[in-house]
Design a protein around this motif. Structure first.
Motif, mmCIF file in Angstrom:
data_model
loop_
_atom_site.group_PDB
_atom_site.id
_atom_site.type_symbol
_atom_site.label_atom_id
_atom_site.label_comp_id
_atom_site.label_asym_id
_atom_site.label_seq_id
_atom_site.Cartn_x
_atom_site.Cartn_y
_atom_site.Cartn_z
ATOM 1 N N SER A 1 3.800 4.572 -6.550
ATOM 2 C CA SER A 1 2.467 4.181 -7.041
ATOM 3 C C SER A 1 2.565 3.476 -8.385
ATOM 4 O O SER A 1 1.919 2.468 -8.654
ATOM 5 C CB SER A 1 1.561 5.406 -7.160
ATOM 6 O OG SER A 1 1.349 6.013 -5.910
ATOM 7 N N LYS A 2 3.418 4.008 -9.261
ATOM 8 C CA LYS A 2 3.596 3.455 -10.588
ATOM 9 C C LYS A 2 4.232 2.063 -10.512
ATOM 10 O O LYS A 2 3.872 1.148 -11.255
ATOM 11 C CB LYS A 2 4.499 4.398 -11.401
ATOM 12 C CG LYS A 2 4.128 4.506 -12.885
ATOM 13 C CD LYS A 2 5.114 5.386 -13.625
ATOM 14 C CE LYS A 2 4.993 6.844 -13.179
ATOM 15 N NZ LYS A 2 5.932 7.694 -13.943
ATOM 16 N N ARG B 1 0.845 -1.203 0.000
ATOM 17 C CA ARG B 1 0.000 0.000 0.000
ATOM 18 C C ARG B 1 0.872 1.240 0.000
ATOM 19 O O ARG B 1 1.920 1.265 0.656
ATOM 20 C CB ARG B 1 -0.886 -0.042 1.249
ATOM 21 C CG ARG B 1 -1.814 1.122 1.473
ATOM 22 C CD ARG B 1 -2.651 0.773 2.698
ATOM 23 N NE ARG B 1 -3.115 1.920 3.433
ATOM 24 C CZ ARG B 1 -3.458 1.910 4.726
ATOM 25 N NH1 ARG B 1 -3.357 0.790 5.401
ATOM 26 N NH2 ARG B 1 -3.893 2.996 5.316
ATOM 27 N N VAL B 2 0.435 2.275 -0.738
ATOM 28 C CA VAL B 2 1.132 3.560 -0.768
ATOM 29 C C VAL B 2 0.081 4.670 -0.683
ATOM 30 O O VAL B 2 -0.888 4.663 -1.442
ATOM 31 C CB VAL B 2 1.955 3.739 -2.066
ATOM 32 C CG1 VAL B 2 2.647 5.098 -2.064
ATOM 33 C CG2 VAL B 2 2.981 2.638 -2.209
ATOM 34 N N VAL C 1 3.300 0.740 3.102
ATOM 35 C CA VAL C 1 3.139 -0.525 3.827
ATOM 36 C C VAL C 1 3.784 -1.622 2.993
ATOM 37 O O VAL C 1 3.427 -1.826 1.829
ATOM 38 C CB VAL C 1 1.652 -0.859 4.064
ATOM 39 C CG1 VAL C 1 1.530 -2.181 4.830
ATOM 40 C CG2 VAL C 1 0.963 0.255 4.846
ATOM 41 N N THR C 2 4.760 -2.312 3.592
ATOM 42 C CA THR C 2 5.379 -3.462 2.924
ATOM 43 C C THR C 2 4.964 -4.733 3.673
ATOM 44 O O THR C 2 4.173 -4.678 4.609
ATOM 45 C CB THR C 2 6.916 -3.339 2.911
ATOM 46 O OG1 THR C 2 7.420 -3.504 4.239
ATOM 47 C CG2 THR C 2 7.349 -1.991 2.365
ATOM 48 N N GLU C 3 5.507 -5.858 3.264
ATOM 49 C CA GLU C 3 5.171 -7.120 3.931
ATOM 50 C C GLU C 3 5.485 -7.088 5.418
ATOM 51 O O GLU C 3 4.765 -7.665 6.225
ATOM 52 C CB GLU C 3 5.929 -8.276 3.268
ATOM 53 C CG GLU C 3 5.402 -8.650 1.894
ATOM 54 C CD GLU C 3 6.185 -9.800 1.290
ATOM 55 O OE1 GLU C 3 7.168 -10.248 1.930
ATOM 56 O OE2 GLU C 3 5.831 -10.254 0.189
ATOM 57 N N ASN C 4 6.577 -6.401 5.782
ATOM 58 C CA ASN C 4 7.030 -6.444 7.182
ATOM 59 C C ASN C 4 7.107 -5.083 7.869
ATOM 60 O O ASN C 4 7.330 -5.021 9.073
ATOM 61 C CB ASN C 4 8.414 -7.102 7.253
ATOM 62 C CG ASN C 4 8.412 -8.511 6.719
ATOM 63 O OD1 ASN C 4 7.601 -9.330 7.136
ATOM 64 N ND2 ASN C 4 9.298 -8.812 5.771
#
Length: 240
Positions: free
Chosen positions: A236-237, A162-163, A212-215
């Protein structure tokens, strides 16, 4: 802010109580290097006025910190640095000066030891603040992005979940491991409604990029709002 104010008030009270106990109650056992001397040496120190001056140094430190405390309620950005800087320089400088009231045979070693402690402590703190104030940036690679500097790292674009571009920074409630400086926050902090997060924030410079990344949860921005917007467009791109 209130947590830091609590620490300052605690230190002011601690210096005042210790200073008062040494000067008024003559609890010289509170002074560590006083206890390490023989009875005869302790009497010589008392005759030289050493323990009383240590107590007065603590009282003066408490008074100086109390006078600087109102800076925390002003718009002055470096109030915390000024207050703790005063405490360190005044205390360490005072202890070097008080070496002249040591027992004659111990004055030179005491002066050398106090000076080395002062130089080492101040040098370490200056280096820490210098490192903390070093700027950071977001760098784009073929399959990943990097946030440079202390607490930074590299993340694959495939990890991003997520961004978002936020106009307001959520409330930061607790510093876990990092630098909470006057104009910048770097490291791991508790953020209201977001939990433990990595912050790379220039305070008061909207907008804020939330990743938001995996960790990890990451908040980052630039001093330049346009650059923050560019970072948002880039990520985003890359995550479509």
């Amino acid at each position: 802010m209130w947590f830091l104010l609590g620490i300052q008030l605690f230190l002011i009270c601690l210096f005042f109580i210790f200073g008062w106990a040494i000067v008024k109650k003559e609890w010289y056992w509170l002074i560590s290097n006083f206890n390490g001397n023989t009875k005869d040496e302790q009497q010589q120190l008392i005759k030289n006025g050493y323990p009383q001056r240590v107590g007065k140094l603590m009282l003066a430190t408490a008074a100086g910190m109390a006078l600087l405390l109102p800076l925390s309620f002003t718009s002055f950005q470096f109030s915390l640095e000024v207050q703790f800087g005063f405490m360190m320089v005044f205390l360490l400088g005072g202890l070097i000066y008080l070496s002249k009231y040591e027992i004659k045979e111990k004055r030179k070693p005491s002066y050398i030891f106090s000076s080395l402690i002062a130089i080492g402590t101040i040098g370490f703190i200056v280096g820490l603040f210098f490192t903390g104030y070093q700027d950071f940036e977001l760098k784009d690679y073929e399959d990943s992005f990097e946030i440079t500097g202390m607490y930074g790292g590299e993340w694959d674009y495939a990890e991003i979940r997520r961004v978002e571009l936020l106009e307001e920074m959520p409330d930061v409630t607790w510093k876990q491991n990092g630098f909470g400086l006057a104009t910048m926050a770097k490291g791991i902090f508790k953020v209201k409604d977001y939990g433990s997060s990595l912050l790379f924030i220039h305070k008061g410079s909207q907008p804020y990029l939330f990743i938001v990344t995996e960790n990890d949860k990451i908040f980052i921005n630039s001093k330049n709002p346009d650059e923050t917007a560019e970072w948002y467009g880039l990520l985003s791109k890359r995550t479509r």
